[in-house]
Design a protein around this motif. Sequence first.
Motif, PDB file in Angstrom:
ATOM      1  N   SER A   1       0.159  -0.849 -10.233  1.00 26.71           N
ATOM      2  CA  SER A   1      -1.126  -0.599 -10.883  1.00 26.71           C
ATOM      3  C   SER A   1      -0.842   0.838 -11.624  1.00 26.71           C
TER       4      SER A   1
ATOM      5  N   PHE B   1      -7.242  -1.555  -6.614  1.00 30.74           N
ATOM      6  CA  PHE B   1      -6.389  -2.445  -5.689  1.00 30.74           C
ATOM      7  C   PHE B   1      -5.206  -1.443  -4.759  1.00 30.74           C
TER       8      PHE B   1
ATOM      9  N   ARG C   1      -3.723  -2.162  -2.533  1.00 29.34           N
ATOM     10  CA  ARG C   1      -2.444  -2.963  -1.760  1.00 29.34           C
ATOM     11  C   ARG C   1      -1.237  -3.009  -3.154  1.00 29.34           C
ATOM     12  N   THR C   2      -1.709  -2.666  -4.164  1.00 34.09           N
ATOM     13  CA  THR C   2      -0.600  -2.799  -5.508  1.00 34.09           C
ATOM     14  C   THR C   2      -0.433  -1.338  -6.211  1.00 34.09           C
TER      15      THR C   2
ATOM     16  N   GLN D   1       0.960  -1.191  -0.086  1.00 35.91           N
ATOM     17  CA  GLN D   1      -0.039   0.019  -0.154  1.00 35.91           C
ATOM     18  C   GLN D   1       0.873   1.339   0.053  1.00 35.91           C
TER      19      GLN D   1
ATOM     20  N   ALA E   1      -5.793  -4.423 -12.912  1.00 36.84           N
ATOM     21  CA  ALA E   1      -5.693  -3.450 -11.902  1.00 36.84           C
ATOM     22  C   ALA E   1      -5.759  -1.888 -12.177  1.00 36.84           C
TER      23      ALA E   1
END
Length: 255
Positions: free
Chosen positions: A161, A154, A156-157, A105, A149
Amino acid sequence: MSGLSGRTALVTGGSRGIGRSIARRLARDGALVAVHYGGNETAAKETVAGIEADGGQAFALGAELGVPGDAAALWAAFDEGLERRGAEPGLDILVNNAGITLPRQIADVTEEDYDRVFAVNVRAPFFLIQQGLGRLRDGGRIINISSGATRIAFPRTVAYSMTKGALDTLTLTLALALGPRGITVNTVAPGIVDTEINPHLKDPRVRAELASFSVFDRIGQPSDIADVVAFVAGDDARWITGQYLDATGGAHLGV
């Protein structure tokens, strides 16, 4: 084995996972495939051996991406590989598949993390294309492997992304720029795919949860992505360019 007969393809990150499946599919369709690897020469040679066992043609080439001079090093290895095989110089299909993930994140992304993921996922394909345009024949194909993504949030990426979003923009821009040469440029965006990059899929509970993202209630397979790439690489997709082909299995539709 006729659809891509007489054509030469380069698949970056072609030694494992989605890249391996793409390389094998393009070879099965008749292309001579250059299988690029960053560090795992053994896996690349295994991919080549598998292609040849199926009656196809391929060779491996190594070049680390995300470092200064990476594009020049890769193209030098590519040219050398063609010469070694006695093949005609030039390229018909470039698949920018190589990439790294960054499952963090925003609060946990360091400047070094950020620079590394952009160097591999954005800078490398940008300069590979730039330095490869003189080799790419008119009527050729550029296919950028993005991610679902860029359509589905998302957190957490986040940095990863963002890199794929940059590739999507590159696709759109180059499609217009290269249209006069008959070169198509498209994005293929996978969702959750069963490869070694997703070891958490071995947990049945995690696998079931992620399978539920798709309207088909299953995890994608590398061949699901390779088949889409093969279509875009072939003559039947000659009128398709500048497009984002969602290959997520309908993940998060209606959400």
